[in-house]
Design a protein around this motif. Structure first.
Motif: not given
Length: 442
Positions: A244-253, A387-398
């Motif tokens: 999960n941390t390896y495949f996390a989004n690297l773009k600026p928040q 703590p493990v780079n989860i991105d709830p916002l991306s689901i909300i936006i989609d």
């Protein structure tokens, strides 16, 4: 008889790993239900992320007390289970403490394991107190009731039992070593279990040996049960935090992705060589893709991996400004709902021989309401805190995209603003010819 023990051990070991493999295969299958997304860029930054965040726990220590205690449990549990290799070899071949030939180094290893086991016990008890006696707000939130609340406690009880069995096993072994009984030759150092060992004084050697063997079997069986329980538990993050941390989004928040189909249309509109009144070319082979997401199959596979990795710690919800002001939104619930729906879809596929049969349900509305989605301020606090780079916002936006672009179901003020932009080229309701009047006031 020893051969029967070895055979029984091999059967239990095989069943334990087989069930784990079957369940883990289901998880991979479910994650692959998501849309494709390329996360192979910048591998050096991705490996660094994984090393620092998943392995190094760098985001955990932002809250020092819980961070340090979690690191103790994490390191202790991982390192102590290195002893699992010795147990497996002993169980399969009928040996006893097969690595004892390492002498002093073996003493250091066993001694370190014992100290870590004691620290894990201490940390887990603190966690139980925080959850059930102090009752920190993020642990008694409305989205953490029923199974999620029980699951967290079950895991802590499990760890207490496993660590206790480990120490009792060593204490009984040490007692038999002191007596020089049978094959129990002196091996290992026991800085913690030496204080438990006197409890066996007065017992017969056979009784102590039976206790040692019983606890040994319970310890290895408990580890295999724990391994298979992970599938049903939030503690999947023990394994999934690394990918999960390896495949996390690297773009600026805050940098959102653009929909390819929309980008293509906008570019055509801006092309001076294109006749704006000409009919758009029709691609007969093109398949209309849904704008945004209404169900888990519309999300990408990294978002589904996020859902399985969620630790349900509630740090995201505790810093969410919408939640703090009493809004219905909880980023933790977004992730838990996504995982629950994904599990439901996976069960549907299992029940129908590998094919998903529409069940008239979806992630949107049946699990997550528009009210929750529109309460989000898009501030990225939840993403920053995880703590493990989860991105709830991306689901909300989609899911917001789906509401706007597929259903025109945005709140009235937003719909009015977007209508004004479409008609007037600005969010305000005035004649398009007046857009540049502000420059005359300079």
């Amino acid at each position: 008889m020893s051969y029967l023990d070895n055979i029984l051990f091999a059967i239990i070991l095989g069943l334990g790993f087989a069930f784990f493999a079957i369940n883990f295969k289901k998880i991979i299958r479910n994650i692959k239900l998501g849309q494709d997304i390329n996360r192979s860029d910048n591998p050096s930054a991705r490996w660094k992320n994984m090393a620092m965040i998943a392995l190094g726990q760098s985001k955990m220590v932002k809250r020092p007390i819980t961070g340090i205690l979690h690191i103790i449990v994490y390191i202790g549990f991982v390192i102590i289970n290195l002893e699992l290799l010795e147990i497996i070899i002993d169980g399969l071949f009928g040996t006893h403490r097969v690595f004892a030939f390492m002498g002093g180094f073996y003493d250091v290893l066993i001694g370190s394991f014992e100290i870590l086991a004691f620290l894990v016990l201490f940390s887990v008890i603190v966690f139980l107190i925080r959850r059930n006696i102090i009752k920190l707000k993020r642990f008694i939130h409305s989205d953490l009731k029923g199974w999620p609340k029980s699951d967290a406690n079950y895991i802590l009880y499990f760890e207490i039992v496993l660590m206790s069995l480990f120490l009792i096993m060593n204490a009984s072994d040490y007692h038999l070593q002191l007596l020089g009984f049978g094959h129990y030759e002196r091996a290992g150092a026991f800085p913690i279990s030496q204080f438990i060992e006197p409890l066996f004084n007065g017992m017969s050697e056979i009784t102590v040996m039976m206790i040692e063997r019983a606890v040994w079997w319970l310890h290895i069986t408990g580890i295999l049960i724990f391994l298979n329980y992970l599938y049903f538990s939030k503690h999947l993050h023990i394994l999934l935090a690394f990918p999960n941390t390896y495949f996390a989004n690297l773009k600026p928040q805050g940098q959102f992705n653009n929909l390819e189909s929309v980008t293509k249309e906008v570019k055509l509109m801006m092309d001076p060589n294109i006749d704006p009144f000409a009919a758009a070319p029709v691609d007969e082979n093109a398949v209309h893709s849904k704008f945004g997401a209404s169900d888990v199959q519309d999300l990408n596979w990294v978002q589904l991996l996020n859902a399985y990795t969620c630790t349900e710690c509630g740090r995201c919800t505790s810093v969410c400004p919408a939640n703090q002001t009493g809004k219905k939104l909880s980023p933790r619930k977004i992730m838990m709902d996504t995982r629950d729906r994904l599990e439901e879809v996976g069960k549907n596929i299992d029940d129908n021989k590998g094919i998903f049969i529409p069940d008239n349900k979806s992630l949107l509305n049946d699990y997550i309401t528009p009210e929750e989605l529109w309460a989000c301020t898009s501030c990225n606090a939840c993403v920053e805190e995880c703590p493990v780079n989860i991105d709830p916002l991306s689901i909300i936006i989609d899911m917001r995209r789906y509401l706007v672009m597929e259903q025109s179901a945005a709140p009235m003020p937003l719909n009015a603003m977007m209508t004004n932009i479409e008609n007037n080229g600005a969010p305000w309701q005035y004649n398009q010819q007046d857009r540049l009047n502000w420059k005359d006031e300079q």
